[in-house]
Scaffold this motif. Structure first.
Motif, PDB file in Angstrom:
ATOM      1  N   ARG A   1       0.837  -1.204   0.000  1.00  0.00           N
ATOM      2  CA  ARG A   1       0.000   0.000   0.000  1.00  0.00           C
ATOM      3  C   ARG A   1       0.870   1.252   0.000  1.00  0.00           C
ATOM      4  O   ARG A   1       0.568   2.225  -0.704  1.00  0.00           O
ATOM      5  CB  ARG A   1      -0.935  -0.006   1.205  1.00  0.00           C
ATOM      6  CG  ARG A   1      -2.135  -0.930   1.051  1.00  0.00           C
ATOM      7  CD  ARG A   1      -3.195  -0.626   2.104  1.00  0.00           C
ATOM      8  NE  ARG A   1      -2.701  -0.879   3.456  1.00  0.00           N
ATOM      9  CZ  ARG A   1      -2.808  -2.049   4.084  1.00  0.00           C
ATOM     10  NH1 ARG A   1      -3.397  -3.067   3.481  1.00  0.00           N
ATOM     11  NH2 ARG A   1      -2.358  -2.191   5.317  1.00  0.00           N
TER      12      ARG A   1
ATOM     13  N   THR B   1       2.565   1.838  -3.480  1.00  0.00           N
ATOM     14  CA  THR B   1       1.682   2.210  -4.589  1.00  0.00           C
ATOM     15  C   THR B   1       0.976   3.540  -4.353  1.00  0.00           C
ATOM     16  O   THR B   1       0.327   4.060  -5.275  1.00  0.00           O
ATOM     17  CB  THR B   1       0.605   1.123  -4.813  1.00  0.00           C
ATOM     18  OG1 THR B   1      -0.116   0.902  -3.590  1.00  0.00           O
ATOM     19  CG2 THR B   1       1.248  -0.184  -5.258  1.00  0.00           C
TER      20      THR B   1
ATOM     21  N   GLU C   1      -3.774  -8.282  -5.159  1.00  0.00           N
ATOM     22  CA  GLU C   1      -3.730  -7.087  -4.315  1.00  0.00           C
ATOM     23  C   GLU C   1      -3.019  -5.940  -5.023  1.00  0.00           C
ATOM     24  O   GLU C   1      -3.494  -4.790  -4.985  1.00  0.00           O
ATOM     25  CB  GLU C   1      -3.045  -7.393  -2.984  1.00  0.00           C
ATOM     26  CG  GLU C   1      -2.938  -6.216  -2.024  1.00  0.00           C
ATOM     27  CD  GLU C   1      -4.281  -5.675  -1.532  1.00  0.00           C
ATOM     28  OE1 GLU C   1      -4.259  -4.695  -0.766  1.00  0.00           O
ATOM     29  OE2 GLU C   1      -5.346  -6.218  -1.914  1.00  0.00           O
TER      30      GLU C   1
ATOM     31  N   LEU D   1      -4.834  -2.359  -6.040  1.00  0.00           N
ATOM     32  CA  LEU D   1      -4.342  -1.060  -5.611  1.00  0.00           C
ATOM     33  C   LEU D   1      -4.059  -0.128  -6.786  1.00  0.00           C
ATOM     34  O   LEU D   1      -4.185   1.094  -6.660  1.00  0.00           O
ATOM     35  CB  LEU D   1      -3.082  -1.239  -4.767  1.00  0.00           C
ATOM     36  CG  LEU D   1      -3.280  -1.883  -3.391  1.00  0.00           C
ATOM     37  CD1 LEU D   1      -1.936  -2.280  -2.781  1.00  0.00           C
ATOM     38  CD2 LEU D   1      -4.041  -0.954  -2.449  1.00  0.00           C
TER      39      LEU D   1
END
Length: 230
Positions: free
Chosen positions: A64, A67, A109, A113
């Protein structure tokens, strides 16, 4: 800031990922994803517009954070992967989880994102699958299962993003001359015969074709096998 389209390539420190980076270097600004910062920096130094993007793909918090600053992305190539060979009776729950974490969960994932950025660019997502994602053979249980799952993920993503302009390509290479393949052959107890395998550059050339396809074309699947008598 570079005006060239931007591509993020995972597994870029070696093998197919590094070959893809070289194949796209003339046309794209590159983010080189991987865990080996020294190898990524070495590759970045030889390319005209590239920088390392070191991150542990299975660490959702790190992912997270990595990105968060990417508001636009034209190409996402999932080349990172994990493989182990052996009978199902020796495949522990930990092995199943570790392979799925890299080959499926991290892919899903990272794509999730980055979908807002990819949609903004009407971008391309390329998933490096495997021949094992089409035919499952003895000894390849967890790996083949993860690649079948990756194929299903790509199919659903393609359908769900049809109206967004994001194009999704699954690439199914046969055995390829990489460090991962050396580990696989060691697990199998077989001789390593690189002359019988695909070159990473050959797989990268096919990926480049998918990435640079004209706007009217959506290359959904690419199957590549080595020529046995070349």
């Amino acid at each position: 800031m570079s005006e060239r389209p931007q591509a993020l390539i995972t597994g870029a420190s070696r093998g197919i990922g590094a070959a893809v980076a070289r194949a796209l270097a003339e046309t794209h600004s590159l983010l080189l994803g991987g865990r080996d910062l020294a190898a990524l920096q070495s590759l970045a130094d030889e390319l005209p517009d590239a920088r390392p993007w070191p991150v542990e793909l299975t660490d959702t918090t790190a992912l997270r954070a990595a990105t968060a600053g990417l508001s636009r992305l034209d190409v996402l190539v999932h080349s990172a992967g994990a493989a182990r060979v052996g009978p199902l009776t020796e495949a522990s729950a930990e092995l199943w989880r570790s392979i799925y974490e890299v080959n499926v969960v991290a892919v899903a994932e990272l794509t999730r994102l980055l979908l807002p950025a990819l949609r903004a660019a009407r971008g391309r997502v390329v998933l490096v699958n495997s021949g094992a994602g089409q035919v499952a053979n003895p000894g390849w249980g967890p790996y083949a299962a993860s690649k079948f799952a990756l194929r299903a993920y790509a199919d659903v993503l393609r359908a769900e993003e049809e109206t967004s302009g994001v194009r999704v390509t699954s690439v199914f290479p046969g055995r390829t001359d990489t460090a991962m393949q050396r580990g696989v052959r060691a697990d199998e107890g077989g001789e390593y015969e690189p002359d019988k395998y695909l070159r990473p550059e050959s797989v990268a050339a096919a990926i480049r074709t998918a990435v640079t396809a004209t706007d009217d074309a959506h290359i959904t699947e690419v199957v590549i096998r080595s020529r046995p008598n070349r």
